[in-house]
Structures are given as structure tokens and as C-alpha cells.
Design an enzyme around this catalytic site. Structure first.
Site, PDB file in Angstrom:
ATOM      1  N   THR A  45       0.827  -1.205   0.000  1.00 37.22           N
ATOM      2  CA  THR A  45       0.000   0.000   0.000  1.00 37.22           C
ATOM      3  C   THR A  45       0.866   1.263   0.000  1.00 37.22           C
ATOM      4  O   THR A  45       0.564   2.239  -0.677  1.00 37.22           O
ATOM      5  CB  THR A  45      -0.900   0.003   1.253  1.00 37.22           C
ATOM      6  OG1 THR A  45      -1.754  -1.125   1.188  1.00 37.22           O
ATOM      7  CG2 THR A  45      -1.732   1.250   1.341  1.00 37.22           C
ATOM      8  N   HIS A  48       1.988   2.007  -3.357  1.00 36.50           N
ATOM      9  CA  HIS A  48       0.923   2.657  -4.141  1.00 36.50           C
ATOM     10  C   HIS A  48       0.855   4.148  -3.809  1.00 36.50           C
ATOM     11  O   HIS A  48       0.628   4.982  -4.675  1.00 36.50           O
ATOM     12  CB  HIS A  48      -0.447   2.034  -3.832  1.00 36.50           C
ATOM     13  CG  HIS A  48      -0.603   0.613  -4.293  1.00 36.50           C
ATOM     14  ND1 HIS A  48      -0.087   0.158  -5.472  1.00 36.50           N
ATOM     15  CD2 HIS A  48      -1.223  -0.453  -3.720  1.00 36.50           C
ATOM     16  CE1 HIS A  48      -0.379  -1.128  -5.622  1.00 36.50           C
ATOM     17  NE2 HIS A  48      -1.057  -1.519  -4.554  1.00 36.50           N
TER      18      HIS A  48
HETATM   19 ZN   LIG Z   1      -0.361  -2.988   4.896  1.00 36.57          ZN
END
Ligand SMILES: [Zn+2]
Ligand SMILES: [Zn+2]
Length: 348
Positions: A45, A48
Site C-alpha cells: 500500500t 501505491h
Molecule cells: Zn499494509
């Protein structure tokens, strides 16, 4: 007490990040605690967020913000309304912050709350010396669990939740993707009594770690045919269950086609966009059960993780890829981009 701290910030919409030494130490609300961060692991994440893909742009409205969410530390201050924690407690953090009022929250599924906030994404996180943590999302660390291990529990929980949905006891299971979550999922399959574990990835170094974590058969899906390997391992029937951690469309389709009729596929990894699936041939006629999982059950999965950690023969040690001081964030990112195996952890 000092008033500023070091931390890693997303400053504005677009790719990039900044290491700052002048951030204000967060003020906590009545229901929060202030955590002195001891370790924060880097998640997909976060990559990202750095790259600023569609997913990140949709969720991160309030910038600048300290990001980083897989964390563990020590409580140094408690809000006026906090009853369950005290200064000195060692905690990890559930990153899903539920509203407590919506239909999902009221019917036992706060981890898929309709008004979800996400620690380190929509509200400030833990790539910093201090982080504000909702007391309701703090998870006390059992004795003997180091802060480094504590920072891996959130990611481990995603893998464990996926494995538990796949119901692997006594079964042949395919785990696609041997990043940190995949490796921890393989370890969880072992503890949960899977009969045979097949693991696939594109990197041989990651497959070697998969063996260490308990995989019986490893397949380099860049060079070998995953479906054939699974069929060979199951007298041609196919696996009972598959857990996809990779989020790769190719791996998901291969996972579906590796299953026996009536088998189960659980998706944990996030594909970048839409992926084509032949519903008729790959799911409907074969009565495949296909489900996604989002995060961890609150807080059953956390309990299960603690139990798995205590299981004989299970160790998270091989999953630690490297530890870096906060200011060396770029080195951790470079290691991840180079395909280095294991979890990269930042220590403020
Ligand atoms: Zn995570
Ligand atoms: Zn809710």
C-alpha cells in the site's frame, strides 16, 4: 518533551514523498493514545501511495500526511476517555478504523465498515517517531513479541484471514505470491494443518523462503506451468483451495484453473485494474467458491496470529527482509523494487 519529530510525509497529490525533521508531534483526541513508534513495516500500500496510483488518489484527500500503517510501539500518553490502555503498554495497530454505527459495524463486521477510515492512509500513520492511535484499534502485544514482529502482525493478519477462509486443514492448497504476506500465509497453512502446500512466485529467492516457511512444492511461475505443477501434485484432481496474495491477473486465473471442482479461491492481493475471467468455464460449471477478504476480522484474526506465533516450529524471523533507520526509507524502497525477499522495516 520535545515538540517536533522526524517522519515521512506525502506532501501533495502526485508521485513522491518527503523525509521531514520538523513535523509537529501529534495532538491526541479523547479516544486516542500517543504511540512512540518502535518499528513500522513497509507495505505494498505504501508503494501505491508513493507511486500515487488511482487507489491512493481516491483515498488520500487530506495532505500533507504521515503515512505508514504496519506498526508497533509503546503508549506514551492516553486520551481522557481511554480506559483500556495505560502509559508503557506495548501495542500494535489494527489499521481499519470502523465507525461503530453503520450496518456492518452493528452486525459483527467492523473490518468492512461502510465509513472506514484507514490508519496511515486517510488519517495520519506511523512512518514517524510518534503516531496518534485510536484506542479501539490498539492491540496489546503479548510478552515475547518484539516490536519488529509486532509491526508485521497487521500484514500477517491479512494472510491468516485469507488462509482461514480457505479452510486448509487436511487439504492441498496453492499460495500464489511469496512476498511477506504470502510467506506468512504459508506458515499459517502449515500451523493450520494443510496436507500439501504449493507456492508460486516469479523470484527464486522468495521461493527459497517459501520452503523455509513450510511450502512442500515451489513453482517459479515465470518459468514453469503452475497449473500443471498443481495437477501433478494432486493426481490430476487439482488443489482443494488457493489463496492469491499476488494480485496478478495471470496468477488469479492460474489459481482458478489449478483448483479441483468445488474448490475455493480466496483473493487477498489487489489487482491494479479489472481482470478478465471466464466465468462459465472457470467458476460456474466447476462450482468454484470465490471470495475476497479485506484486512483482518476484528479481532479474532489478531488472536489467531498470536496463537500461530506461539506454535512450535513457527517463526517470523525468516520473513524479516531488512531493518532501516527512518531516514533510509529510499533504501528500503529500492530493496523492494529490486525484488528483495521479506518485509522491510523502518526503525525511527
Ligand atoms: Zn499494509
Ligand atoms: Zn461502520
Amino acid at each position: 518533551m520535545e515538540t517536533t519529530m522526524r517522519g515521512i510525509c506525502k506532501m501533495s497529490a502526485g508521485p513522491g514523498w518527503e523525509y521531514r525533521t520538523d513535523l509537529p508531534i501529534p495532538q491526541i483526541g479523547d479516544g486516542q493514545v500517543l504511540m512512540k513508534v518502535h518499528a513500522t513495516a513497509v507495505c505494498g500500500t505504501d508503494m501505491h501511495i508513493i507511486a500515487w496510483n488511482e487507489w491512493a488518489a481516491k483515498r488520500m484527500k487530506d495532505l500533507p500526511i504521515v503515512f505508514g500503517h504496519e506498526t508497533a510501539g509503546e503508549v506514551v500518553q492516553v486520551g481522557a476517555a481511554v480506559k483500556n490502555l495505560k502509559v508503557g503498554d506495548r501495542i500494535s495497530v489494527e489499521t481499519h478504523i470502523p465507525c461503530g454505527r453503520c450496518f456492518q459495524c452493528r452486525t459483527g463486521n467492523p473490518h468492512i465498515c461502510e465509513n472506514m477510515q484507514v490508519f496511515g492512509v486517510s488519517v495520519p500513520g506511523a512512518f514517524a517517531e510518534y503516531a496518534p492511535v485510536p484506542a479501539s484499534c490498539a492491540v496489546p502485544l503479548a510478552e515475547g513479541i518484539s516490536y519488529e514482529m509486532g509491526s508485521m502482525l497487521e500484514a500477517m493478519g491479512a494472510g491468516v484471514h485469507g488462509v482461514e477462509r480457505a479452510d486448509v486443514q487436511g487439504k492441498t492448497v496453492l499460495v500464489s505470491g511469496c512476498g511477506p504476506i504470502g510467506l506468512m500465509a504459508i506458515g499459517a497453512c502449515r500451523v493450520h494443518g494443510a496436507a500439501k502446500i504449493v507456492a508460486c512466485d516469479l523470484f527464486d529467492e522468495k521461493l527459497a523462503l517459501a520452503k523455509t516457511m513450510g511450502a512442500d512444492i515451489t513453482v517459479n511461475s515465470g518459468k514453469e506451468d503452475v497449473i500443471k505443477a498443481v495437477l501433478d501434485a494432486t493426481q490430476g484432481h487439482g488443489a482443494d483451495a488457493a489463496v492469491d496474495i499476488s494480485g496478478s491477473g495471470r496468477a488469479i486465473v492460474a489459481g482458478l484453473r489449478s483448483l479441483r471442482k468445488g474448490g475455493t479461491l480466496v483473493s487477498v492481493g489487489l489487482p491494479d485494474g479489472e481482470i478478465p475471467i471466464n466465468l462459465t468455464e472457470d467458476i460456474i460449471y466447476r462450482e468454484i467458491v470465490y471470495t475476497g477478504i479485506s484486512g483482518r476480522l476484528m479481532f479474532e484474526t489478531w488472536d489467531d496470529c498470536m496463537n500461530i506465533l506461539r506454535s512450535p516450529g513457527f517463526s517470523l524471523e525468516p520473513v524479516i527482509g531488512g531493518t532501516y533507520p527512518l531516514e533510509d526509507f529510499q533504501k528500503a524502497i529500492d530493496a523492494i523494487n529490486a525484488g528483495a525477499p521479506g518485509k522491510m522495516i523502518l526503525v525511527p
